[in-house]
Write a protein that holds these residues in place. Structure first.
Motif: not given
Length: 217
Positions: A8-11, A13-38
């Motif tokens: 699915x990654x090559x697909x 990257x081709x149709x542009x949805x990769x930016x939405x996927x990247x953004x979701x991963x970055x945001x979910x990761x930051x949410x988890x990091x903040x949760x673990x610190x707290x």
């Protein structure tokens, strides 16, 4: 069901949805990091991928800054992984964007180094903090003396230019012993754990917290 990222990654990257996927991963990761610190009072570094499509965007630093600040984090809390293939496609643009990310305080990692057409030029020009050696160096079944010599030289070179070295794909004790002798900084692989769902990882953090409390007492 489950799909391989190779499907699915090559697909995306081709149709542009990769930016939405990247953004979701970055945001979910930051949410988890903040949760673990707290929750646990400890910072756990997590590395996230930046796709070849997104790494060339000039507004990427602003987007990432907005995400980390949303969760009360600093840029240094998020490790960004880029691949060496991005350098071969457009080195000038990559150097520019990565330089801005590093100036803002993000930790930059070169992932899977040695999996493609690695270049010493790349190490000299890219402002990275961490070099992750591709797992084929650790798992290579060829002539041990030659393979180990190459890996030892790469680790020594990386240290001379002040890079932290991570060896990927460690599955056996003898590999750990070899890398320790080479003074590799960090190792990762199935020897320690396979990838875990966040809930299972949090249980490990809870166990460590209990053990730490017992030691203090």
């Amino acid at each position: 069901g489950f799909m391989s990222r190779g499907e699915f990654i090559p697909l995306f990257e081709k149709n542009g949805f990769i930016t939405e996927l990247d953004t979701f991963v970055w945001e979910e990761t930051c949410r988890k990091i903040a949760l673990w610190i707290e929750t646990y009072g400890k910072y756990v570094p997590v590395s996230v991928n930046v796709s070849r499509k997104d790494i060339y965007k000039q507004d990427l630093p602003i987007l990432l800054l907005n995400i980390v600040h949303k969760y009360g984090l600093e840029p240094k809390h998020l490790h960004l992984e880029i691949t060496e293939s991005a350098y071969t496609e457009n080195p000038e643009q990559l150097i520019s964007v990565v330089g801005k990310l590093k100036e803002e305080g993000f930790v930059i990692e070169m992932d899977d180094f040695g999996s493609g057409y690695s270049s010493l030029n790349m190490l000299a020009e890219l402002p990275i903090d961490i070099l992750k050696l591709d797992m084929k160096f650790v798992q290579n079944k060829g002539p041990h003396s030659k393979n180990e010599s190459i890996m030892s030289c790469m680790i020594e070179l990386a240290k001379k230019i002040d890079l932290i070295v991570v060896a990927e794909g460690v599955e056996e004790q003898k590999q750990i012993d070899m890398l320790r002798e080479m003074k590799c900084d960090i190792v990762q692989g199935y020897y320690f754990s396979k990838p875990l769902p966040a809930d299972d990882f949090e249980k490990r953090l809870e166990i460590e917290e209990v053990i730490a409390g017992q030691e203090v007492k």
